[in-house]
Scaffold this motif. Structure first.
Motif, PDB file in Angstrom:
ATOM      1  N   HIS A 193      -2.796   6.712   2.993  1.00 17.04           N
ATOM      2  CA  HIS A 193      -3.474   5.736   2.135  1.00 17.04           C
ATOM      3  C   HIS A 193      -4.807   6.194   1.565  1.00 17.04           C
ATOM      4  N   ASN A 215       0.815  -1.219   0.000  1.00 14.09           N
ATOM      5  CA  ASN A 215       0.000   0.000   0.000  1.00 14.09           C
ATOM      6  C   ASN A 215       0.844   1.262   0.000  1.00 14.09           C
ATOM      7  N   VAL A 233      -6.330   3.172  -1.542  1.00 11.44           N
ATOM      8  CA  VAL A 233      -5.207   2.707  -2.360  1.00 11.44           C
ATOM      9  C   VAL A 233      -5.616   1.696  -3.424  1.00 11.44           C
ATOM     10  N   TYR A 277      -1.483  10.745  -2.310  1.00 16.68           N
ATOM     11  CA  TYR A 277      -1.951   9.907  -1.211  1.00 16.68           C
ATOM     12  C   TYR A 277      -1.370  10.392   0.105  1.00 16.68           C
TER      13      TYR A 277
END
Length: 157
Positions: free
Chosen positions: A43, A4, A63, A40
């Protein structure tokens, strides 16, 4: 590296935004699906889903590219990438009107870690982000990919 943590927003040579996992080379969000994608942060990313009456419709994705929250649930979702705070500022959609007939939106805070968690801020210490006041603020305009960051401009041909 966590899978992630390897998800990045990139802008291709045709100025289209997408999301790529740099470990697997998988395209998480196809280029051009959203008109703009901010980076991001914990996440989650903010995306522009379109424009309506000079208003930017925004949503939060995870994600995997799945919607978490959108402007159907909130009036405004403010940019949060690179702000250094642990919350996402949003305003509610309200049908309440003041004496002059203006809609009375209320501020809420969403956790960056889990945007379904809602907090009510102390309004006396909550300030609207400067990008909403001035329509531009460098810290809110910072993205994973931007002009001049050659490592982030990808040729997807």
């Amino acid at each position: 590296m966590n899978i992630n943590d390897a998800v990045f927003v990139v802008k291709n040579t045709q100025n289209k935004w997408g999301v790529v996992n740099i470990i697997t080379n998988a395209i998480i969000v196809p280029f051009g699906k959203f008109q703009r994608i901010w980076g991001y942060d914990t996440h989650h990313a903010l995306v522009c889903t379109g424009y309506e009456n000079k208003r930017i419709n925004r949503a939060i994705i995870d994600v995997r590219g799945n919607f978490v929250k959108n402007t159907e649930q909130y009036g405004i979702i403010y940019p949060f990438y690179g702000t250094g705070v642990e919350y996402i500022l949003v305003t509610t959609k309200s049908t309440d009107k003041d004496a002059k007939g203006h809609a009375q939106a209320h501020y809420k805070l969403l956790s960056k870690e889990n945007p379904v968690s809602v907090y009510w801020p102390n309004i006396e210490v909550t300030e609207r982000p400067r990008d909403y006041i001035n329509h531009y603020h460098p810290s809110y305009d910072k993205m994973d990919a931007y002009d001049g960051d050659y490592d982030a401009l990808w040729n997807t041909d």
